[in-house]
Design a protein around this motif. Structure first.
Motif, mmCIF file in Angstrom:
data_model
loop_
_atom_site.group_PDB
_atom_site.id
_atom_site.type_symbol
_atom_site.label_atom_id
_atom_site.label_comp_id
_atom_site.label_asym_id
_atom_site.label_seq_id
_atom_site.Cartn_x
_atom_site.Cartn_y
_atom_site.Cartn_z
ATOM 1 N N LEU A 44 1.194 19.054 4.386
ATOM 2 C CA LEU A 44 0.533 18.539 4.850
ATOM 3 C C LEU A 44 -0.757 17.537 4.310
ATOM 4 C CD1 LEU A 44 1.559 19.975 8.365
ATOM 5 C CD2 LEU A 44 2.505 17.348 7.574
ATOM 6 N N LEU A 45 -1.078 19.008 3.962
ATOM 7 C CA LEU A 45 -2.566 18.162 3.308
ATOM 8 C C LEU A 45 -2.710 17.936 2.181
ATOM 9 C CD1 LEU A 45 -5.770 18.522 2.822
ATOM 10 C CD2 LEU A 45 -4.901 20.839 2.231
ATOM 11 N N ASP A 46 -1.070 18.500 0.937
ATOM 12 C CA ASP A 46 -0.647 17.285 -0.337
ATOM 13 C C ASP A 46 -0.662 15.702 0.316
ATOM 14 O OD1 ASP A 46 -0.439 17.075 -3.041
ATOM 15 O OD2 ASP A 46 1.666 17.449 -2.464
ATOM 16 N N LEU A 47 0.626 15.749 1.115
ATOM 17 C CA LEU A 47 1.165 14.916 1.077
ATOM 18 C C LEU A 47 0.184 13.930 2.051
ATOM 19 C CD1 LEU A 47 3.578 13.007 1.876
ATOM 20 C CD2 LEU A 47 3.351 14.003 4.275
ATOM 21 N N GLU A 48 -1.108 13.630 3.102
ATOM 22 C CA GLU A 48 -1.879 12.863 3.271
ATOM 23 C C GLU A 48 -3.129 12.774 1.863
ATOM 24 O OE1 GLU A 48 -6.085 12.877 6.460
ATOM 25 O OE2 GLU A 48 -4.592 14.780 6.305
ATOM 26 N N GLN A 49 -2.575 14.248 1.421
ATOM 27 C CA GLN A 49 -3.894 13.789 -0.218
ATOM 28 C C GLN A 49 -3.623 12.553 -0.864
ATOM 29 O OE1 GLN A 49 -4.258 17.184 -1.857
ATOM 30 N NE2 GLN A 49 -6.545 17.706 -0.754
ATOM 31 N N GLN A 50 -1.423 12.773 -1.294
ATOM 32 C CA GLN A 50 -1.397 11.805 -1.891
ATOM 33 C C GLN A 50 -1.306 10.390 -0.942
ATOM 34 O OE1 GLN A 50 3.409 12.738 -2.646
ATOM 35 N NE2 GLN A 50 2.277 14.742 -2.744
ATOM 36 N N LEU A 51 -1.030 10.276 0.078
ATOM 37 C CA LEU A 51 -1.511 9.372 0.749
ATOM 38 C C LEU A 51 -2.624 8.618 0.668
ATOM 39 C CD1 LEU A 51 -0.511 6.918 2.514
ATOM 40 C CD2 LEU A 51 -1.506 7.948 4.644
ATOM 41 N N ASP A 52 -3.714 9.433 0.746
ATOM 42 C CA ASP A 52 -5.121 8.475 0.435
ATOM 43 C C ASP A 52 -5.490 7.924 -1.118
ATOM 44 O OD1 ASP A 52 -5.742 9.507 3.021
ATOM 45 O OD2 ASP A 52 -7.051 11.046 2.398
ATOM 46 N N ALA A 53 -4.937 8.889 -2.081
ATOM 47 C CA ALA A 53 -4.624 8.435 -3.206
ATOM 48 C C ALA A 53 -3.928 7.600 -4.006
ATOM 49 C CB ALA A 53 -4.272 9.803 -4.219
ATOM 50 N N GLY A 54 -3.031 6.712 -2.708
ATOM 51 C CA GLY A 54 -2.276 5.566 -2.483
ATOM 52 C C GLY A 54 -0.947 6.386 -4.076
ATOM 53 N N THR A 55 -0.858 7.462 -3.838
ATOM 54 C CA THR A 55 0.949 7.639 -5.042
ATOM 55 C C THR A 55 1.789 8.023 -3.922
ATOM 56 O OG1 THR A 55 -0.499 10.027 -5.290
ATOM 57 C CG2 THR A 55 1.569 9.520 -6.019
ATOM 58 N N ILE A 56 1.325 7.711 -2.582
ATOM 59 C CA ILE A 56 3.210 7.478 -1.512
ATOM 60 C C ILE A 56 2.896 5.955 -0.791
ATOM 61 C CG2 ILE A 56 4.030 8.837 -1.988
ATOM 62 C CD1 ILE A 56 2.756 10.053 0.408
ATOM 63 N N ASP A 57 3.681 5.878 -0.002
ATOM 64 C CA ASP A 57 3.210 4.436 1.108
ATOM 65 C C ASP A 57 3.617 4.621 1.872
ATOM 66 O OD1 ASP A 57 5.665 5.023 1.062
ATOM 67 O OD2 ASP A 57 6.363 2.367 0.224
ATOM 68 N N GLU A 58 2.852 3.879 3.165
ATOM 69 C CA GLU A 58 2.556 4.548 4.496
ATOM 70 C C GLU A 58 3.799 5.090 5.138
ATOM 71 O OE1 GLU A 58 0.602 5.843 7.907
ATOM 72 O OE2 GLU A 58 -0.324 4.518 6.275
ATOM 73 N N ALA A 59 5.407 4.148 4.319
ATOM 74 C CA ALA A 59 6.628 4.229 5.186
ATOM 75 C C ALA A 59 7.348 5.763 4.970
ATOM 76 C CB ALA A 59 7.638 3.646 4.721
ATOM 77 N N ALA A 60 7.086 6.786 3.471
ATOM 78 C CA ALA A 60 7.363 7.580 2.608
ATOM 79 C C ALA A 60 6.674 8.419 3.489
ATOM 80 C CB ALA A 60 7.031 7.983 0.806
ATOM 81 N N TYR A 61 5.058 8.460 4.125
ATOM 82 C CA TYR A 61 3.983 9.469 4.497
ATOM 83 C C TYR A 61 4.981 10.348 5.342
ATOM 84 C CZ TYR A 61 0.388 11.888 6.848
ATOM 85 O OH TYR A 61 -0.405 12.408 7.741
ATOM 86 N N GLU A 62 5.309 8.625 6.502
ATOM 87 C CA GLU A 62 5.578 9.414 7.875
ATOM 88 C C GLU A 62 7.181 9.986 7.558
ATOM 89 O OE1 GLU A 62 5.571 5.448 9.916
ATOM 90 O OE2 GLU A 62 3.462 5.113 9.914
ATOM 91 N N THR A 63 7.988 9.778 7.290
ATOM 92 C CA THR A 63 9.058 9.856 6.790
ATOM 93 C C THR A 63 8.962 11.594 5.866
ATOM 94 O OG1 THR A 63 9.624 7.970 5.779
ATOM 95 C CG2 THR A 63 11.844 10.224 5.378
ATOM 96 N N GLN A 64 8.207 12.158 5.657
ATOM 97 C CA GLN A 64 7.902 13.378 4.861
ATOM 98 C C GLN A 64 7.052 14.390 6.132
ATOM 99 O OE1 GLN A 64 6.322 13.865 0.954
ATOM 100 N NE2 GLN A 64 7.593 11.676 0.148
ATOM 101 N N GLU A 65 6.082 13.126 6.576
ATOM 102 C CA GLU A 65 5.622 14.085 7.737
ATOM 103 C C GLU A 65 6.331 14.046 8.539
ATOM 104 O OE1 GLU A 65 1.043 13.556 10.126
ATOM 105 O OE2 GLU A 65 3.040 11.609 10.056
ATOM 106 N N THR A 66 7.322 13.366 9.112
ATOM 107 C CA THR A 66 8.492 14.145 10.019
ATOM 108 C C THR A 66 8.966 14.950 10.182
ATOM 109 O OG1 THR A 66 8.457 11.481 10.835
ATOM 110 C CG2 THR A 66 9.961 13.231 11.751
ATOM 111 N N VAL A 67 9.656 15.064 8.955
ATOM 112 C CA VAL A 67 10.260 16.450 8.470
ATOM 113 C C VAL A 67 9.331 17.916 8.752
ATOM 114 C CG1 VAL A 67 11.804 17.499 6.359
ATOM 115 C CG2 VAL A 67 11.767 15.258 7.307
ATOM 116 N N LEU A 68 7.770 17.803 8.142
ATOM 117 C CA LEU A 68 7.295 18.944 8.001
ATOM 118 C C LEU A 68 6.426 19.519 8.851
ATOM 119 C CD1 LEU A 68 5.069 17.622 4.866
ATOM 120 C CD2 LEU A 68 6.352 20.050 5.392
ATOM 121 N N LEU A 69 7.021 18.365 9.736
ATOM 122 C CA LEU A 69 5.859 18.383 11.299
ATOM 123 C C LEU A 69 7.700 19.420 12.282
ATOM 124 C CD1 LEU A 69 3.682 15.781 12.693
ATOM 125 C CD2 LEU A 69 3.369 17.474 11.625
#
Length: 83
Positions: A44-69
């Motif tokens: 989850l932390l890595d995912l948030e860092q990827q979002l902050d760095a612009g490596t992934i977009d909001e949609a990809a973040y939300e999809t992966q976050e849902t799975v992790l949660l």
């Protein structure tokens, strides 16, 4: 008769039992890793860092976050039930 059968079929059944034991061992380890709360939190932390760095977009973040949660929820339920 059971012991004789075990001895006669040991060369054929022995390796199969070994493979099945190994498969169970690998599956158990994979499941422990999949539902390890520390691993999930790090992801989850890595995912948030990827979002902050612009490596992934909001949609990809939300999809992966849902799975992790969902995995985190299952991990906590397993912890409570003693698995």
């Amino acid at each position: 008769m059971g012991m004789l059968t075990d001895v006669v079929f040991a060369p054929a059944v022995g390796p199969l039992k070994g493979v099945l034991w190994l498969a169970r061992l690998i599956a158990d380890q994979a499941e422990r890793t999949l539902y390890d709360e520390g691993v999930i939190r790090a992801a989850l932390l890595d995912l948030e860092q990827q979002l902050d760095a612009g490596t992934i977009d909001e949609a990809a973040y939300e999809t992966q976050e849902t799975v992790l949660l969902a995995r985190l929820k299952i991990a906590r339920e397993r912890m409570r039930s003693g698995l």
